[in-house]
Design a protein around this motif. Structure first.
Motif, mmCIF file in Angstrom:
data_model
loop_
_atom_site.group_PDB
_atom_site.id
_atom_site.type_symbol
_atom_site.label_atom_id
_atom_site.label_comp_id
_atom_site.label_asym_id
_atom_site.label_seq_id
_atom_site.Cartn_x
_atom_site.Cartn_y
_atom_site.Cartn_z
ATOM 1 N N VAL A 129 -10.207 26.345 109.561
ATOM 2 C CA VAL A 129 -9.165 25.476 109.209
ATOM 3 C C VAL A 129 -8.665 24.497 110.634
ATOM 4 C CG1 VAL A 129 -7.912 26.880 108.786
ATOM 5 C CG2 VAL A 129 -8.232 27.743 110.882
ATOM 6 N N ASN A 133 -3.428 22.512 109.131
ATOM 7 C CA ASN A 133 -2.884 23.829 108.468
ATOM 8 C C ASN A 133 -2.205 24.885 108.786
ATOM 9 O OD1 ASN A 133 -6.891 23.524 107.823
ATOM 10 N ND2 ASN A 133 -4.865 23.084 106.214
ATOM 11 N N HIS A 137 1.151 26.676 108.257
ATOM 12 C CA HIS A 137 1.825 28.020 107.907
ATOM 13 C C HIS A 137 2.243 28.282 109.176
ATOM 14 C CE1 HIS A 137 0.040 31.845 106.927
ATOM 15 N NE2 HIS A 137 0.662 32.373 107.983
#
Length: 203
Positions: A129, A133, A137
Motif C-alpha cells: 500500500v 491508501n 482507509h
C-alpha cells in the motif's frame, strides 16, 4: 503540491472524526458508555478502544513505525472481538488517553512520510500500500464508527451531531414521540401504495 494538499485534506478530516467519536462519550455515566446497545454488543467505549488499536497498527507497524506500547496481536484468533468492548478493569481515562497517544503517533507518521510512501498490510489480500491508501482507509473506518456512535448516543439521550457546536437542538420526549409517530405512519402508508407493493414483488 496536489499531493501535499491531498494529505493535509485527508489528515484534517481524520482529526475531526476522531474528536467526534470521543465527544459521544461526554456527559455519560460509566454504565452508559460501556453497555451493549445492539444485539451484537456494540457500545461507545468499545468503539474508542477498537479505533485506538487499529489506528495504531495502520499508521504504526504498516510503515515500520510500531506504536511503542504493547497491543494484542492482530492474528491472535483467541482475542478476536476483544477490542470491541472494555473489561471492568479498563478505565475510561485509560482507553481515551491511549487513543490520544495513538493520534500523536499517527500524526507523526503522516507528517514524516510522503503520501506515496510504501507500507505493508499483512492482513490485506493486496498488502502493498501507500500512505494515501491508509489515510483513506482510516478516515473511512473512523467515519463509519463515528456514525455508529451517533446512533448509540441518540438511543441514550436523543443527542446527535458531530461536535457540541453543531449538536442538534434538544427537544423533549413528547416532541420525539410525535416525530417518530409521523415517520411510522408514513412507513405504514407506503406499504399500502400500489407502486411500492409492485416494486417489492419485482425485486
Amino acid at each position: 503540491m496536489i499531493d501535499d494538499f491531498a494529505k493535509e485534506y485527508l489528515h484534517g478530516d481524520l482529526r475531526e472524526m476522531r474528536e467526534a467519536v470521543l465527544w459521544k462519550l461526554d456527559g455519560l455515566v460509566e454504565y452508559d458508555i460501556r453497555r451493549p446497545l445492539t444485539s451484537t454488543g456494540t457500545n461507545l467505549l468499545g468503539l474508542v478502544k477498537h479505533l485506538s488499536i487499529w489506528e495504531s497498527r495502520y499508521f504504526g507497524e504498516v510503515f515500520g513505525r510500531p506504536f511503542p506500547e504493547p497491543l494484542p496481536q492482530w492474528d491472535n484468533t483467541g482475542e478476536r472481538g476483544a477490542d470491541m468492548w472494555a473489561t471492568e478493569q479498563e478505565t475510561r481515562n485509560e482507553i481515551i488517553d491511549r487513543y490520544r497517544r495513538v493520534w500523536e503517533h499517527s500524526d507523526a507518521t503522516i507528517t514524516a512520510l510522503a503520501i506515496d510512501s510504501p507500507g505493508y498490510v499483512p492482513w490485506w489480500p493486496r498488502p502493498n500500500v501507500k500512505l494515501f491508501n491508509i489515510l483513506v482507509h482510516m478516515l473511512t473506518e473512523t467515519s463509519r464508527h463515528a456514525g455508529h456512535a451517533d446512533i448509540l448516543r441518540e438511543q441514550l439521550d436523543n443527542s446527535t451531531g458531530t461536535t457540541a457546536e453543531y449538536a442538534t437542538q434538544q427537544h423533549d420526549a413528547a416532541f420525539w414521540d410525535a416525530h417518530r409517530a409521523k415517520i411510522e405512519r408514513a412507513a405504514r402508508a407506503a406499504v399500502a401504495e400500489p407502486d411500492h407493493a409492485s416494486s417489492t414483488k419485482s425485486s
